[in-house]
Structure formats: C-alpha cells, structure tokens
Design a protein around this motif. Structure first.
Motif, PDB file in Angstrom:
ATOM      1  N   ARG A   1       0.831  -1.201   0.000  1.00 30.74           N
ATOM      2  CA  ARG A   1       0.000   0.000   0.000  1.00 30.74           C
ATOM      3  C   ARG A   1       0.863   1.248   0.000  1.00 30.74           C
ATOM      4  O   ARG A   1       2.079   1.190   0.188  1.00 30.74           O
ATOM      5  N   GLY A   2       0.224   2.391  -0.207  1.00 30.95           N
ATOM      6  CA  GLY A   2       0.884   3.679  -0.099  1.00 30.95           C
ATOM      7  C   GLY A   2       2.119   3.851  -0.955  1.00 30.95           C
ATOM      8  O   GLY A   2       2.148   3.494  -2.137  1.00 30.95           O
ATOM      9  N   ILE A   3       3.162   4.391  -0.350  1.00 29.49           N
ATOM     10  CA  ILE A   3       4.397   4.686  -1.075  1.00 29.49           C
ATOM     11  C   ILE A   3       5.056   3.414  -1.589  1.00 29.49           C
ATOM     12  O   ILE A   3       5.571   3.380  -2.707  1.00 29.49           O
ATOM     13  N   GLY A   4       5.040   2.355  -0.779  1.00 27.59           N
ATOM     14  CA  GLY A   4       5.645   1.096  -1.207  1.00 27.59           C
ATOM     15  C   GLY A   4       4.992   0.545  -2.456  1.00 27.59           C
ATOM     16  O   GLY A   4       5.670   0.048  -3.367  1.00 27.59           O
ATOM     17  N   LEU A   5       3.677   0.634  -2.520  1.00 24.85           N
ATOM     18  CA  LEU A   5       2.930   0.158  -3.688  1.00 24.85           C
ATOM     19  C   LEU A   5       3.280   0.978  -4.932  1.00 24.85           C
ATOM     20  O   LEU A   5       3.513   0.429  -6.013  1.00 24.85           O
ATOM     21  N   GLU A   6       3.346   2.296  -4.776  1.00 26.20           N
ATOM     22  CA  GLU A   6       3.661   3.161  -5.917  1.00 26.20           C
ATOM     23  C   GLU A   6       5.112   2.987  -6.361  1.00 26.20           C
ATOM     24  O   GLU A   6       5.402   3.010  -7.567  1.00 26.20           O
ATOM     25  N   LEU A   7       6.015   2.806  -5.424  1.00 28.70           N
ATOM     26  CA  LEU A   7       7.405   2.520  -5.790  1.00 28.70           C
ATOM     27  C   LEU A   7       7.497   1.226  -6.586  1.00 28.70           C
ATOM     28  O   LEU A   7       8.258   1.135  -7.556  1.00 28.70           O
ATOM     29  N   THR A   8       6.709   0.236  -6.183  1.00 27.32           N
ATOM     30  CA  THR A   8       6.674  -1.027  -6.922  1.00 27.32           C
ATOM     31  C   THR A   8       6.208  -0.787  -8.352  1.00 27.32           C
ATOM     32  O   THR A   8       6.803  -1.305  -9.314  1.00 27.32           O
ATOM     33  N   ARG A   9       5.141  -0.025  -8.515  1.00 27.81           N
ATOM     34  CA  ARG A   9       4.621   0.271  -9.861  1.00 27.81           C
ATOM     35  C   ARG A   9       5.684   0.928 -10.732  1.00 27.81           C
ATOM     36  O   ARG A   9       5.893   0.532 -11.891  1.00 27.81           O
ATOM     37  N   GLN A  10       6.340   1.928 -10.180  1.00 22.09           N
ATOM     38  CA  GLN A  10       7.282   2.698 -10.981  1.00 22.09           C
ATOM     39  C   GLN A  10       8.553   1.918 -11.290  1.00 22.09           C
ATOM     40  O   GLN A  10       9.092   2.001 -12.407  1.00 22.09           O
ATOM     41  N   TYR A  11       9.050   1.157 -10.344  1.00 23.74           N
ATOM     42  CA  TYR A  11      10.235   0.340 -10.622  1.00 23.74           C
ATOM     43  C   TYR A  11       9.909  -0.777 -11.618  1.00 23.74           C
ATOM     44  O   TYR A  11      10.705  -1.077 -12.516  1.00 23.74           O
ATOM     45  N   ALA A  12       8.743  -1.384 -11.487  1.00 22.58           N
ATOM     46  CA  ALA A  12       8.333  -2.434 -12.420  1.00 22.58           C
ATOM     47  C   ALA A  12       8.171  -1.868 -13.830  1.00 22.58           C
ATOM     48  O   ALA A  12       8.580  -2.491 -14.816  1.00 22.58           O
ATOM     49  N   ALA A  13       7.586  -0.672 -13.924  1.00 22.91           N
ATOM     50  CA  ALA A  13       7.397  -0.034 -15.224  1.00 22.91           C
ATOM     51  C   ALA A  13       8.733   0.297 -15.882  1.00 22.91           C
ATOM     52  O   ALA A  13       8.832   0.332 -17.119  1.00 22.91           O
ATOM     53  N   ALA A  14       9.751   0.525 -15.052  1.00 21.62           N
ATOM     54  CA  ALA A  14      11.083   0.840 -15.574  1.00 21.62           C
ATOM     55  C   ALA A  14      11.861  -0.420 -15.953  1.00 21.62           C
ATOM     56  O   ALA A  14      13.008  -0.323 -16.421  1.00 21.62           O
ATOM     57  N   GLY A  15      11.256  -1.591 -15.725  1.00 20.10           N
ATOM     58  CA  GLY A  15      11.886  -2.844 -16.118  1.00 20.10           C
ATOM     59  C   GLY A  15      12.738  -3.519 -15.070  1.00 20.10           C
ATOM     60  O   GLY A  15      13.416  -4.506 -15.358  1.00 20.10           O
TER      61      GLY A  15
END
Length: 226
Positions: free
Chosen positions: A11-25
């Motif tokens: 959730r929260g920041i951890g969830l969004e960090l996951t999204r952005q790092y995953a999107a970056a490959g």
C-alpha cells in the motif's frame, strides 16, 4: 536489469514505488505480511516476485534472507512502517510504543544486517530507509506522536551508524523522507501526490553513491537536518 527489494509494498508509497520500478523494467522483490491479500500488488505488471515478510518478527526476516541466499540485490528499500496513535503527553502506552519502534527502527536494522551480503553482491550496492521529517530533532519537535517521532529519529541513527559500518564494504546507505503524502498514513489533506513522492525517491536513490552515504534526504533531493 537491476533488482530491488521493497518492504511494506502492499500500500501507499511502497505500492507506488513497486509500480514505478516495475514499469522501468526492474526485477522487483516485493514484501508484505499477507501476500495472498495484496490484491493491488498482484495487478501490477512486470517482473515482480511477491514474498511474505513481517519486519516485526526477526524469524520472518531471517527466513526471507535464507530463501534469497545467493541473490544479488542492487537496492534494499526499507519502506515498511506504522504510525501508531498520535498520542500526546501523558497518554503513552509502553506496548504500543515498543511495537512502533520494533517495526520502524529495529526492523530496518535487522533487514540491513540480513541483506548486507545480498547487496554487496550487486553492482549498485545501495541500502535506503524511508524515514520522516518528523524524526528530525533539529527541525523542531512539535509535540504529540511520541512513538512515531521517536521511532523515525531512532531509524535515522540506525541507518547513519550502518552507513559508517558498511562504507568499507562499498555499500551506500541513506534515509529519505517522502514528504507529507496522500496515503492512508498521510491522509487526504496531504499536499503531495504519492506518484510524485515515489518518483522523487527513485531519483534520489539513482543519484546516491558512496560519497553521500549516511545522508538524510528529502524526496526532492534536499539534504535535511538531523
């Protein structure tokens, strides 16, 4: 691609960090207490490996470290944290206070100890903890939230100390304040969107090197007072 391990990723920041790092490959190892209930994590596309972890339980940390034995982790991101009650003076409860300290300060220390070897195997060699401006004594204590404020001040010392102990191993260590963010913890009244905070944190981590090890940053890259 590099590998990052993120605690408290459901959730929260951890969830969004996951999204952005995953999107970056990136290869993203995401951790939370109940993976089967992490519906939002399961929807994210990318190279994601979901692991069970309770940072309040040393045995859980050791189990995860053993399961990832031999793996190289470029960035260990200690994000898991709890707020506790915003209790004012005269309302402290020892059990709750210690629980917040366990998760917010001792948990990252035990994670850092358990995964320093994994990080050393990597190319980037970075360990970061998400802290808070509320843990800055120099910025002024505004009263209330004794457990949370104390735990983040303790976390800052933990990571500053680890930075010195791990520098000879080539590991860069830092703490980053995400700002006041619109999450379950920060509330809807917070001025900062979680997407912007996470993007800023990622940029700070990208620029982190051994020369800046032991620093206290804001998500914007500004150096904060201890």
């Amino acid at each position: 691609m590099p590998t990052i391990l993120i605690t408290g990723a459901n959730r929260g920041i951890g969830l969004e960090l996951t999204r952005q790092y995953a999107a970056a490959g990136w290869d993203v190892i995401v951790c939370c207490r109940k993976p089967k209930e992490a519906a939002a994590l399961l929807k994210i596309k990318g190279k994601i490996e979901l692991k069970a972890l309770d940072v309040a339980k040393p045995a859980s940390i050791k189990k995860l470290a053993v399961s990832l034995n031999g793996r190289a982790i470029d960035v260990l991101l200690n994000n898991a944290g709890i707020l506790g009650r915003r209790a004012g003076f005269g309302k402290a409860e020892s059990k709750e206070f210690l629980a917040v300290m366990q998760v917010n300060a001792l948990g990252p220390l035990l994670m850092t100890e358990a995964f320093a070897g994994h990080v050393k195997r990597s190319k980037m060699k970075k360990i970061v903890a998400i802290t808070s401006g509320m843990g800055s004594i120099a910025s002024g204590a505004n009263g209330g939230s004794y457990a949370y404020r104390s735990s983040k001040a303790a976390l800052n010392m933990v990571m500053a100390n680890a930075a010195r102990d791990l520098k000879e191993k080539g590991l860069a260590v830092a703490v980053i304040s995400p700002g006041w963010v619109q999450t379950d913890m920060g509330g809807k009244q917070a001025p900062l969107k979680v997407t912007d905070s996470a993007a800023g944190i990622i940029k700070v981590i990208e620029k982190l090197d051994i020369s800046a090890s032991g620093s206290f940053f804001n998500y914007s890259g500004e150096t904060l007072p201890w």
